[in-house]
Design an enzyme around this catalytic site. Structure first.
Site, PDB file in Angstrom:
ATOM      1  N   GLN A 129     100.512 -27.548  21.535  1.00  0.00           N
ATOM      2  CA  GLN A 129     101.227 -28.687  20.957  1.00  0.00           C
ATOM      3  C   GLN A 129     100.256 -29.728  20.406  1.00  0.00           C
ATOM      4  O   GLN A 129     100.677 -30.672  19.753  1.00  0.00           O
ATOM      5  CB  GLN A 129     102.117 -29.359  22.024  1.00  0.00           C
ATOM      6  CG  GLN A 129     103.259 -28.477  22.500  1.00  0.00           C
ATOM      7  CD  GLN A 129     104.119 -29.133  23.569  1.00  0.00           C
ATOM      8  OE1 GLN A 129     104.377 -28.532  24.593  1.00  0.00           O
ATOM      9  NE2 GLN A 129     104.582 -30.359  23.347  1.00  0.00           N
ATOM     10  N   ARG A 145     110.416 -32.219  28.070  1.00  0.00           N
ATOM     11  CA  ARG A 145     111.122 -32.821  26.951  1.00  0.00           C
ATOM     12  C   ARG A 145     111.432 -34.292  27.225  1.00  0.00           C
ATOM     13  O   ARG A 145     112.575 -34.730  27.122  1.00  0.00           O
ATOM     14  CB  ARG A 145     112.416 -32.057  26.681  1.00  0.00           C
ATOM     15  CG  ARG A 145     112.992 -32.352  25.309  1.00  0.00           C
ATOM     16  CD  ARG A 145     114.168 -31.451  25.018  1.00  0.00           C
ATOM     17  NE  ARG A 145     114.679 -31.724  23.692  1.00  0.00           N
ATOM     18  CZ  ARG A 145     115.280 -30.817  22.939  1.00  0.00           C
ATOM     19  NH1 ARG A 145     115.441 -29.585  23.350  1.00  0.00           N
ATOM     20  NH2 ARG A 145     115.729 -31.138  21.756  1.00  0.00           N
ATOM     21  N   CYS A 146     110.415 -35.043  27.666  1.00  0.00           N
ATOM     22  CA  CYS A 146     110.660 -36.483  27.802  1.00  0.00           C
ATOM     23  C   CYS A 146     109.348 -37.207  27.648  1.00  0.00           C
ATOM     24  O   CYS A 146     108.291 -36.664  27.888  1.00  0.00           O
ATOM     25  CB  CYS A 146     111.281 -36.825  29.140  1.00  0.00           C
ATOM     26  SG  CYS A 146     110.123 -37.114  30.465  1.00  0.00           S
ATOM     27  N   GLU A 150     113.926 -36.461  22.652  1.00  0.00           N
ATOM     28  CA  GLU A 150     113.947 -36.449  24.103  1.00  0.00           C
ATOM     29  C   GLU A 150     114.978 -37.373  24.721  1.00  0.00           C
ATOM     30  O   GLU A 150     115.299 -37.249  25.897  1.00  0.00           O
ATOM     31  CB  GLU A 150     112.549 -36.807  24.591  1.00  0.00           C
ATOM     32  CG  GLU A 150     111.538 -35.800  24.057  1.00  0.00           C
ATOM     33  CD  GLU A 150     110.100 -36.200  24.243  1.00  0.00           C
ATOM     34  OE1 GLU A 150     109.839 -37.413  24.261  1.00  0.00           O
ATOM     35  OE2 GLU A 150     109.245 -35.327  24.365  1.00  0.00           O
TER      36      GLU A 150
END
Ligand code: FES
Ligand code: FES
Lengths: 818, 162
Positions: A255, A402-403, A772
Site C-alpha cells: 500500500q 479500514r480505519c 473508512e
C-alpha cells in the site's frame, strides 16, 4: 499531550511531542448542501459525475495483474516454516532432510540472516521485530525458517522436512497479566518489562473537576477485540535481483511502495535507486499491506543470495495467523453529565495489547494513533485519555482495519457511552445526541484533546438519517413489539472521523513526512498521464484522480491515464491508507493541474495576442473576456506548448505537486440501525441500516456509494462476526476462513445510503475522504441497536462481536427463557 | 509423484497435458495454462475466488484435482468476452460498480453465470444465496447484486428477441 515511556529499550520520547496547533486561516465555517456539485459536461466528466470506473475492463475480463500473476523465467518459490508454539526457545534447526530433497535450492534460518545483520528489522513504529529468530519465538505461526525450491509444491513439502527443536515457554495471552511482568516477552530488550509505552492526552485536572461537579457519572469496561483485515488477496512478493546491474525489481502487495523502498534501502544498505518496487493490482489492502512482514525480507534476501527471481505468496491461514492484526484495546471509560443531562467530562483508561512488537503503522508521534479524537461529535468541557501498551506473545500489531489510526476504537467507546448515558437518563438517544452535538456555528471547533475540526453539521446529518429511516414510526413499532415480548432495537451512531494524515509539522512515518504527490504530463495531442505517490487497492484512483484533473483542466477524464505503484516512475508519496489519498494526493492532483492551467494561460495569451488579464477560464478553455469565440482549448494549448511555444518560455506542459495539507479533514455521519433479535437462538438480524455520510465535496458519487457499502459490511463484520481468538497457550483458534467469519451476501444487509455535503474549507477541492467512515461508524450503531432491544431487561452492554451465544446468555441472565 | 495424462476442453479448446496426481485444478489453470483470471483467496474452500465451471456447473477449482477434470469441459472467466463483446454479467459489474479491487470478481461472475443459467429471473434473496460461497471484502455486496440483476434482465431481453 504528554508522553512518557516505561522501560522499553528503544527511545520514543523525542518523537512524542505535542501535535502543534494548525496555522491560522485554514479553517472557516462552511455551509452544508444536499446536491452534488457538477460543473463540467458529461464528455469531460469532472467532479460529481457518476463515471463508470476506468480500471474495470481489465478486472471484469480476468486481466488484472496481481502479484501471484507475475511469472519470471527461472523463478523459484519460497515457503515458510512456522512455529507451533506461541513462546518457545529454539534449541536447534536441522534442515538437512529438506536440503536433500530434489528441487530444494536453499533453506535460510535466523542464523544465516544474522551473518548479514538482517535477522531483526525495525517496525514502522521504531520498535524492532524478528525477521527470523535465532533464540526464541514469540508468537504462534511465527516465521522460523524459509525454504526455496524450484516448485511451489516442492517448497510446501520441504517445510515439513525442516526439524526444529523447541523448548516451550509460558505464553502471555492476557494483556492484564502481561502488565505484571511475570513472563517477559521481549527479553532482547535492555529493560525487562512487557510495558511498551504510556500515552496521555487532554487535561486531567479539568476532567477530574468536571467529574467532581457532575450530577451523573457512568462507567463501562469494553473490549474492542483483535480482528484481521483479511483482504481476499493475501500478501506476496516476487523479488528479482539482477546481478549484472545490481538492481532489484520487486513486485509486492504494498500500500506504500515508496515508503517500503526507503525502509528496504535503509535496513539493507542497498542504494535506493537500485531498488524498484512495483505494486501491481492489489486485491484489497485495508491496512494489512502497510507493514513489512518477515516473508518479504526473506524473499528479497533469497533472490539476492541465489541470483534468481523468488516468489512468495502467503496462504490464507498464514495470513490470518501471522500478519499484523487490528484493534485489541481494553477500554474503561467514564462519562460525566450535569443536572441537565449535558455531557461535561470524559475519562478513558486503555490497555493496548500490541502483541510481540509495536508494529502499528501510525504516524510516529502518535503511538495510539488518533485515539484522542474520542470526544467525538459532542461539545465537551474536559476530557482525559490515556493508553498503556504492552507486549504479549501474539503476532505484532496493530494496523488499521479500514480505519484511520485507532479512530474506530475511539468512536466505538464514545458512541456506546453516549447511548448508555441517554438510556440511563431516560432520554431518547437521538434527542440526547442532538442536545450534546457541537453546533454548526461552532466550527472550526477546537476539541478538548487538541484537534481542530475543520467543518461539520451534525444536527443536519442525524435529522436526515432519522427522516430516511422513519425514526419516530420505528420507535412506535418498537413499543408495540416490546408490549408483545418481541425484541427490536434501534441504534444510532453519530461519528466524527479524522483522516488525511497529514501536515508535515506533526505527521511522519519513520521520519518521512506524510505529504503526497501528483505529476501530470499533457502530451502534444491533448492526452495526459498523471502519476501519484499513493496506491489504489480497489478505491478507484484511476477514475477519481482523472476526474479531479478533468475538473481543473477540462480534459476528458477518459483522456487521462492514471498510474501509481512503480517507484521508478511515480513521484514520492507515503501511499494509500487511513483515507489519506483524496486529502493528500487528490489535493496534489488539483494543485498540479492549477500549475498547468497557469502556464496554459500564458500560452493562450500569446496565441490570442492578448494580455493574460484579458482572459477567463471556461470549462476547458481560456477565452477572451466578453468575446468567448476568441478562445484556445486546453488541447490547442497543449499542441502549442510543443510546437509553437511563446519565445523565452520553456516548452512542454507538465507539473508536479507535493501537497502538504494544512490540517487533517474531519468526515462525519449519522447511522441508524434496526435489529430484530430471536430470543430463542440469540441471533441478531440487521433489518435496516441507513447511513448518512458527509465527506465534503464528492468526486464520484458512484464510487463514494461503493466505498460506503464496502465499509459498512466491514463494520458489520466485527460488530457481529469477526474476532481473532487465542487459547491459553497462545494458539490461534481462528486461523482459517472457516473459523474467522467474513460476512457473505446473505449476512450483509441492503444498505441504504444518503449524504450531506459540508466541504473541507482547507482542501483545494473541498473533499475529505470517505473509505473508512462506515467501518468506523457502523459497529456502535449495531451494538447500540442490540443493547437498545434488551435495555428494559437490564442489559447495559455487550462486547463486540455480538454473537448469538452472547445475546442468548444475556437473555437467559435476565430471565428470558423461551 | 504419479503422472497422468488428461484430455479436457478449456474455454472451448480441447487439449492434452501431463499432470501430477496431486495438482490442483486452480494451479493447473493458473500455472500450466497461464489463465490468471481465476484467483486463490483461501485454503479452506471458503472464498470462491477460484470459481470456474466444470461441465456448466460452478465449482471451486481449489478443491478439485486437475485429473478430476479429465474428459470434462472447463470454462474460466477468460471465456466470457472471447468474441470481443462483454458478457451481460461483465457489463453489469462495470455498469453497477460491482467491483472494487477486482480480486473476487472473476469468481463472482462465474457463480452468477451458473445461477442465471439455472434461474433466469432470480429474486434478490436467491441471488444473495447463490453468491454466498463467494466472499468479497470490498463492495458490501449491494452493487454485486445489482450487477447480477442488470445481467439477468439483459439476458432475458436477448432471449425474448431470439
Ligand atoms: S481459493 Fe478460496 S474457495 Fe478456492
Ligand atoms: S472487489 Fe475486492 S474482494 Fe470483491
Amino acid at each position: 499531550m504528554t508522553y512518557h515511556k516505561e522501560g522499553a529499550a528503544y527511545q520514543l520520547e523525542d518523537r512524542f511531542e505535542h501535535h502543534s496547533a494548525q496555522p491560522e486561516g485554514v479553517s472557516a465555517q462552511v455551509a452544508t448542501q444536499d446536491e452534488v456539485r457538477v460543473t463540467t459536461p458529461p464528455d469531460v466528466c469532472g467532479m460529481g459525475h457518476r463515471m463508470k470506473r476506468k480500471e474495470d475492463p481489465r478486472f471484469i475480463q480476468g486481466k488484472g495483474r496481481y502479484v501471484d500473476d507475475v511469472k519470471l523465467p527461472g523463478m523459484l518459490y519460497m515457503d515458510i516454516v512456522r512455529s507451533p508454539y506461541a513462546h518457545a526457545k529454539i534449541l536447534s534447526i536441522d534442515a538437512s532432510a529438506a536440503l536433500a530433497m530434489d528441487g530444494v535450492v536453499a533453506v535460510v534460518t535466523g542464523k544465516d540472516l544474522e551473518q548479514h545483520g538482517l535477522h531483526w528489522m525495525p517496525t514502522l513504529m521504531s520498535d524492532t521485530q524478528m525477521v527470523l529468530p535465532t533464540d526464541k519465538v514469540v508468537y504462534y505461526a511465527q516465521e522460523v525458517a524459509v525454504v526455496i525450491a524450484t516448485e511451489r509444491y516442492i517448497a510446501a513439502d520441504a517445510i515439513e522436512q525442516v526439524f526444529v527443536d523447541y523448548e516451550p515457554l509460558p505464553a502471555v495471552v492476557d494483556p492484564f497479566e502481561a502488565m505484571e511482568d511475570n513472563v517477559i516477552v521481549r527479553d532482547d530488550k535492555e529493560v525487562k518489562t512487557n510495558r511498551i509505552w504510556h500515552w496521555e492526552a487532554g487535561d486531567k485536572a479539568a476532567t477530574d473537576q468536571a467529574f467532581d461537579e457532575a450530577a451523573h457519572v457512568i462507567k463501562q469496561y469494553m473490549h474492542i477485540p483483535r480482528i484481521h483485515v483479511s483482504s481476499i488477496e493475501t500478501c506476496g512478493m516476487v523479488s528479482d535481483y539482477n546481478k549484472a546491474m545490481g538492481k532489484f525489481t520487486i513486485y509486492m502487495t504494498s500500500q506504500a511502495p515508496h515508503a517500503h523502498r526507503t525502509v528496504f534501502a535503509l535496513v539493507s544498505g542497498i542504494p535506493e535507486h537500485k531498488i524498484q518496487i512495483i505494486s501491481p493490482d492489489i486485491g484489497g489492502g485495508f491496512g494489512g499491506k502497510v507493514p513489512v512482514y518477515p516473508g518479504y525480507v526473506c524473499c528479497i534476501v533469497a533472490s539476492l543470495l541465489l541470483g534468481r527471481p523468488v516468489k512468495w505468496i502467503e496462504d490464507r491461514s498464514e495470513n490470518l495467523q501471522a500478519d499484523s492484526f487490528a484493534r485489541d484495546y481494553h477500554i474503561t471509560a467514564e462519562m460525566a453529565a450535569d443536572s441537565d443531562g449535558k455531557i461535561v467530562g470524559l475519562r478513558v483508561n486503555t490497555l493496548a495489547d500490541n502483541g510481540c512488537a509495536d508494529a502499528a503503522a501510525n504516524p510516529s508521534k502518535f503511538p495510539a494513533g488518533m485515539y484522542s479524537i474520542c470526544t467525538g461529535s459532542y461539545d465537551l468541557k474536559a476530557a482525559h485519555v490515556n493508553v498503556d501498551a504492552v507486549y504479549t506473545t501474539k503476532p505484532p500489531g496493530g494496523v488499521a482495519y479500514r480505519c484511520s489510526f485507532r479512530v474506530t476504537e475511539a468512536v466505538h467507546m464514545i458512541e456506546r457511552m453516549t447511548d448508555i448515558m441517554a438510556h440511563d437518563l431516560g432520554v431518547d438517544p437521538a434527542e440526547y445526541r442532538m442536545n450534546n452535538f457541537i453546533k454548526a456555528d461552532q466550527f472550526p471547533y477546537k476539541s478538548p484533546t487538541g484537534w481542530e475540526y475543520d467543518s461539520g453539521n451534525y444536527h443536519n446529518a442525524l435529522r436526515k438519517a432519522m427522516d430516511m429511516i422513519g425514526y419516530e414510526e420505528l420507535r412506535q413499532e418498537q413499543a408495540e413489539k416490546r408490549a408483545r415480548g418481541e425484541f427490536m432495537g434501534i441504534g444510532i451512531s453519530s461519528f466524527t472521523e479524522v483522516v488525511g494524515a497529514g501536515p508535515s509539522r506533526d505527521y511522519d512515518i519513520l521520519g518521512v513526512k506524510m505529504f503526497d504527490s501528483a505529476e501530470i504530463r499533457i502530451h502534444p495531442t491533448g492526452k495526459a498521464i498523471a502519476r501519484f505517490g499513493t496506491k489504489s487497492q480497489g478505491q478507484g484512483h484511476e477514475t477519481t484522480y482523472a476526474q479531479i484533473v478533468a475538473e481543473e483542466l477540462g480534459l476528458p477524464a477518459n483522456d487521462i491515464e492514471v498510474e501509481e505503484g512503480d517507484t521508478d516512475t511515480a513521484p514520492y508519496g507515503l501511499g494509500t491508507y487511513a483515507s489519506r489519498s483524496t486529502p493528500t494526493a487528490g489535493a496534489a492532483a488539483a494543485m498540479a493541474a492549477r500549475k498547468i492551467k497557469a502556464k496554459a494561460k500564458k500560452i493562450a495569451a500569446y496565441l490570442l495576442e492578448v494580455g493574460e488579464d484579458d482572459l477567463e477560464w471556461n470549462v476547458n478553455q481560456w477565452q477572451v473576456k466578453g468575446s468567448p469565440e476568441q478562445a484556445k482549448t486546453i488541447q490547442d494549448i497543449a499542441f502549442a506548448a510543443y510546437t509553437n511555444n511563446p519565445p523565452g518560455m520553456e516548452p512542454g506542459l507538465e507539473a508536479t505537486d507535493y501537497y502538504d495539507p494544512p490540517n487533517l479533514t474531519f468526515p462525519f455521519g449519522s447511522y441508524i440501525c434496526v435489529v430484530d433479535i430471536d430470543s430463542g437462538t440469540g441471533e441478531v438480524k440487521v433489518r435496516r441500516f441507513v447511513a448518512v455520510d458527509d465527506c465534503g465535496n464528492i468526486i464520484n458519487p458512484l464510487i463514494v456509494e461503493g466505498q460506503v457499502h464496502g465499509g459498512l459490511t466491514m463494520g458489520l463484520a466485527p460488530a457481529l462476526y469477526e474476532e481473532i481468538v487465542y487459547d491459553e497457550n497462545g494458539q490461534c483458534l481462528t486461523g482459517t476462513l472457516a473459523d474467522y467469519l467474513l460476512p457473505t451476501a446473505v449476512e450483509s444487509p441492503k444498505w441504504e445510503t444518503g449524504h450531506t455535503i459540508t466541504p473541507s474549507p482547507h482542501h483545494p477541492i473541498g473533499a475529505k475522504g470517505v473509505g473508512e467512515s462506515p467501518t468506523v461508524g457502523a459497529p456502535p450503531a449495531i451494538a447500540n441497536a442490540v443493547v437498545d432491544a434488551l435495555w428494559h431487561l437490564g442489559v447495559r452492554h455487550i462486547d463486540i462481536p455480538i454473537t448469538p451465544q452472547k445475546v442468548w446468555q444475556a437473555l437467559r441472565e435476565h430471565g428470558v427463557t423461551d | 509423484m504419479s503422472q497422468h495424462t488428461i484430455t479436457l476442453t478449456v474455454n472451448g479448446q480441447e487439449q492434452t497435458h501431463q499432470v501430477d496426481a496431486r495438482l490442483l485444478l486452480v494451479h493447473f489453470i493458473r500455472e500450466n495454462l497461464n489463465l490468471t483470471g481465476t484467483h486463490i483467496g483461501c485454503d479452506s474452500t471458503s472464498c470462491g475466488a477460484c470459481t470456474v465451471h466444470i461441465n456448466g456447473r460452478a465449482v471451486k477449482s481449489c478443491t478439485v484435482f486437475a485429473v478430476q477434470a479429465n474428459g470434462k469441459s472447463v470454462e474460466t472467466i477468460e471465456s466470457l468476452a472471447a468474441g470481443g463483446d462483454l458478457h451481460p454479467l461483465q457489463e453489469g459489474f462495470w455498469e453497477k460498480h460491482g467491483l472494487q479491487c477486482g480480486y473476487c470478481t472473476p469468481g463472482m461472475i462465474m457463480s452468477a453465470k451458473h445461477l442465471l443459467e439455472k434461474n433466469p429471473n432470480p429474486t434478490e434473496e436467491e441471488i444473495r444465496w447463490a453468491i454466498s460461497g463467494n466472499l468479497c471484502r470490498c463492495t458490501g455486496y449491494n452493487k454485486i447484486v445489482e450487477a447480477i440483476q442488470y445481467a439477468a434482465e439483459k439476458l432475458r431481453e436477448t432471449e425474448a428477441v431470439a
